[in-house]
Design a protein around this motif. Sequence first.
Motif, PDB file in Angstrom:
ATOM      1  N   ARG A  10      50.313  25.633  33.534  1.00  0.00           N
ATOM      2  CA  ARG A  10      51.279  26.698  33.243  1.00  0.00           C
ATOM      3  C   ARG A  10      52.508  26.167  32.507  1.00  0.00           C
ATOM      4  O   ARG A  10      53.152  26.900  31.789  1.00  0.00           O
ATOM      5  CB  ARG A  10      51.726  27.366  34.541  1.00  0.00           C
ATOM      6  CG  ARG A  10      50.743  28.398  35.023  1.00  0.00           C
ATOM      7  CD  ARG A  10      51.355  29.216  36.123  1.00  0.00           C
ATOM      8  NE  ARG A  10      50.860  28.677  37.396  1.00  0.00           N
ATOM      9  CZ  ARG A  10      51.420  28.858  38.565  1.00  0.00           C
ATOM     10  NH1 ARG A  10      52.525  29.544  38.659  1.00  0.00           N
ATOM     11  NH2 ARG A  10      50.907  28.350  39.654  1.00  0.00           N
ATOM     12  N   TRP A  11      52.855  24.918  32.683  1.00  0.00           N
ATOM     13  CA  TRP A  11      54.075  24.353  32.105  1.00  0.00           C
ATOM     14  C   TRP A  11      53.796  23.478  30.897  1.00  0.00           C
ATOM     15  O   TRP A  11      54.333  22.404  30.749  1.00  0.00           O
ATOM     16  CB  TRP A  11      54.837  23.538  33.152  1.00  0.00           C
ATOM     17  CG  TRP A  11      55.497  24.421  34.152  1.00  0.00           C
ATOM     18  CD1 TRP A  11      55.059  24.726  35.387  1.00  0.00           C
ATOM     19  CD2 TRP A  11      56.705  25.135  33.958  1.00  0.00           C
ATOM     20  NE1 TRP A  11      55.912  25.587  36.008  1.00  0.00           N
ATOM     21  CE2 TRP A  11      56.947  25.863  35.142  1.00  0.00           C
ATOM     22  CE3 TRP A  11      57.607  25.267  32.915  1.00  0.00           C
ATOM     23  CZ2 TRP A  11      58.055  26.684  35.305  1.00  0.00           C
ATOM     24  CZ3 TRP A  11      58.707  26.064  33.081  1.00  0.00           C
ATOM     25  CH2 TRP A  11      58.921  26.775  34.259  1.00  0.00           C
ATOM     26  N   GLN A  12      53.008  23.919  30.005  1.00  0.00           N
ATOM     27  CA  GLN A  12      52.758  23.165  28.787  1.00  0.00           C
ATOM     28  C   GLN A  12      53.702  23.659  27.699  1.00  0.00           C
ATOM     29  O   GLN A  12      53.963  24.846  27.571  1.00  0.00           O
ATOM     30  CB  GLN A  12      51.311  23.332  28.334  1.00  0.00           C
ATOM     31  CG  GLN A  12      50.330  22.654  29.250  1.00  0.00           C
ATOM     32  CD  GLN A  12      48.906  22.834  28.765  1.00  0.00           C
ATOM     33  OE1 GLN A  12      48.662  23.593  27.846  1.00  0.00           O
ATOM     34  NE2 GLN A  12      47.992  22.125  29.384  1.00  0.00           N
ATOM     35  N   LEU A  13      54.192  22.721  26.919  1.00  0.00           N
ATOM     36  CA  LEU A  13      55.074  23.066  25.815  1.00  0.00           C
ATOM     37  C   LEU A  13      54.255  23.139  24.538  1.00  0.00           C
ATOM     38  O   LEU A  13      53.406  22.299  24.276  1.00  0.00           O
ATOM     39  CB  LEU A  13      56.172  22.011  25.637  1.00  0.00           C
ATOM     40  CG  LEU A  13      57.174  21.904  26.777  1.00  0.00           C
ATOM     41  CD1 LEU A  13      58.117  20.740  26.510  1.00  0.00           C
ATOM     42  CD2 LEU A  13      57.958  23.188  26.884  1.00  0.00           C
ATOM     43  N   GLU A  14      54.554  24.140  23.751  1.00  0.00           N
ATOM     44  CA  GLU A  14      53.885  24.244  22.461  1.00  0.00           C
ATOM     45  C   GLU A  14      54.747  23.557  21.418  1.00  0.00           C
ATOM     46  O   GLU A  14      55.958  23.512  21.515  1.00  0.00           O
ATOM     47  CB  GLU A  14      53.693  25.713  22.097  1.00  0.00           C
ATOM     48  CG  GLU A  14      52.731  26.436  23.008  1.00  0.00           C
ATOM     49  CD  GLU A  14      52.501  27.860  22.555  1.00  0.00           C
ATOM     50  OE1 GLU A  14      52.744  28.156  21.372  1.00  0.00           O
ATOM     51  OE2 GLU A  14      52.086  28.659  23.388  1.00  0.00           O
ATOM     52  N   ARG A  15      54.126  23.038  20.406  1.00  0.00           N
ATOM     53  CA  ARG A  15      54.860  22.345  19.346  1.00  0.00           C
ATOM     54  C   ARG A  15      55.186  23.281  18.190  1.00  0.00           C
ATOM     55  O   ARG A  15      55.636  22.844  17.149  1.00  0.00           O
ATOM     56  CB  ARG A  15      54.036  21.169  18.834  1.00  0.00           C
ATOM     57  CG  ARG A  15      53.899  20.089  19.874  1.00  0.00           C
ATOM     58  CD  ARG A  15      53.216  18.910  19.307  1.00  0.00           C
ATOM     59  NE  ARG A  15      53.109  17.884  20.336  1.00  0.00           N
ATOM     60  CZ  ARG A  15      53.078  16.616  20.085  1.00  0.00           C
ATOM     61  NH1 ARG A  15      53.126  16.190  18.862  1.00  0.00           N
ATOM     62  NH2 ARG A  15      52.988  15.760  21.071  1.00  0.00           N
ATOM     63  N   LYS A  16      54.984  24.536  18.349  1.00  0.00           N
ATOM     64  CA  LYS A  16      55.271  25.504  17.298  1.00  0.00           C
ATOM     65  C   LYS A  16      56.713  25.978  17.436  1.00  0.00           C
ATOM     66  O   LYS A  16      57.141  26.390  18.500  1.00  0.00           O
ATOM     67  CB  LYS A  16      54.335  26.698  17.399  1.00  0.00           C
ATOM     68  CG  LYS A  16      52.894  26.358  17.175  1.00  0.00           C
ATOM     69  CD  LYS A  16      52.045  27.602  17.340  1.00  0.00           C
ATOM     70  CE  LYS A  16      50.576  27.234  17.231  1.00  0.00           C
ATOM     71  NZ  LYS A  16      49.718  28.401  17.446  1.00  0.00           N
ATOM     72  N   ILE A  17      57.457  25.922  16.348  1.00  0.00           N
ATOM     73  CA  ILE A  17      58.822  26.441  16.313  1.00  0.00           C
ATOM     74  C   ILE A  17      58.869  27.467  15.180  1.00  0.00           C
ATOM     75  O   ILE A  17      58.552  27.133  14.044  1.00  0.00           O
ATOM     76  CB  ILE A  17      59.857  25.319  16.066  1.00  0.00           C
ATOM     77  CG1 ILE A  17      59.767  24.270  17.166  1.00  0.00           C
ATOM     78  CG2 ILE A  17      61.252  25.899  15.994  1.00  0.00           C
ATOM     79  CD1 ILE A  17      60.634  23.060  16.910  1.00  0.00           C
ATOM     80  N   PRO A  18      59.301  28.676  15.504  1.00  0.00           N
ATOM     81  CA  PRO A  18      59.343  29.698  14.449  1.00  0.00           C
ATOM     82  C   PRO A  18      60.340  29.329  13.353  1.00  0.00           C
ATOM     83  O   PRO A  18      61.389  28.715  13.608  1.00  0.00           O
ATOM     84  CB  PRO A  18      59.794  30.951  15.182  1.00  0.00           C
ATOM     85  CG  PRO A  18      59.545  30.684  16.619  1.00  0.00           C
ATOM     86  CD  PRO A  18      59.621  29.206  16.796  1.00  0.00           C
ATOM     87  N   LEU A  19      60.017  29.710  12.139  1.00  0.00           N
ATOM     88  CA  LEU A  19      60.862  29.418  10.992  1.00  0.00           C
ATOM     89  C   LEU A  19      62.233  30.084  11.140  1.00  0.00           C
ATOM     90  O   LEU A  19      63.252  29.520  10.745  1.00  0.00           O
ATOM     91  CB  LEU A  19      60.179  29.900   9.711  1.00  0.00           C
ATOM     92  CG  LEU A  19      60.901  29.625   8.395  1.00  0.00           C
ATOM     93  CD1 LEU A  19      61.047  28.118   8.192  1.00  0.00           C
ATOM     94  CD2 LEU A  19      60.149  30.241   7.238  1.00  0.00           C
ATOM     95  N   GLY A  20      62.290  31.244  11.744  1.00  0.00           N
ATOM     96  CA  GLY A  20      63.564  31.942  11.956  1.00  0.00           C
ATOM     97  C   GLY A  20      64.523  31.149  12.822  1.00  0.00           C
ATOM     98  O   GLY A  20      65.733  31.113  12.571  1.00  0.00           O
TER      99      GLY A  20
END
Length: 85
Positions: A10-20
């Motif tokens: 449940r506590w996994q971090l995604e490496r995606k950061i929105p461009l905004g």
Amino acid sequence: MTNKTNILTRWQLERKIPLGIIIAIILQTLTAIWWAAKLDSRGVMQEEWFQKNQHLAEKVFRLEERLIAIHEEINELEARLNHVK
């Protein structure tokens, strides 16, 4: 053991950061830098103004001292006039 694996999944971090968000952080950083530079220039301008007009403060102080002296002389003259009557 399965409880621990459920918590970890449940506590996994995604490496995606929105461009905004990236653009917003860059704009906020640039705005903070611009604001700090503007604040520094205001301080420099006030310092220069104070240096240029410091002689005026000295003149005002001297005039104030003269005014106090004149006021004391007027009070003495009034006292003398009242004493003569």
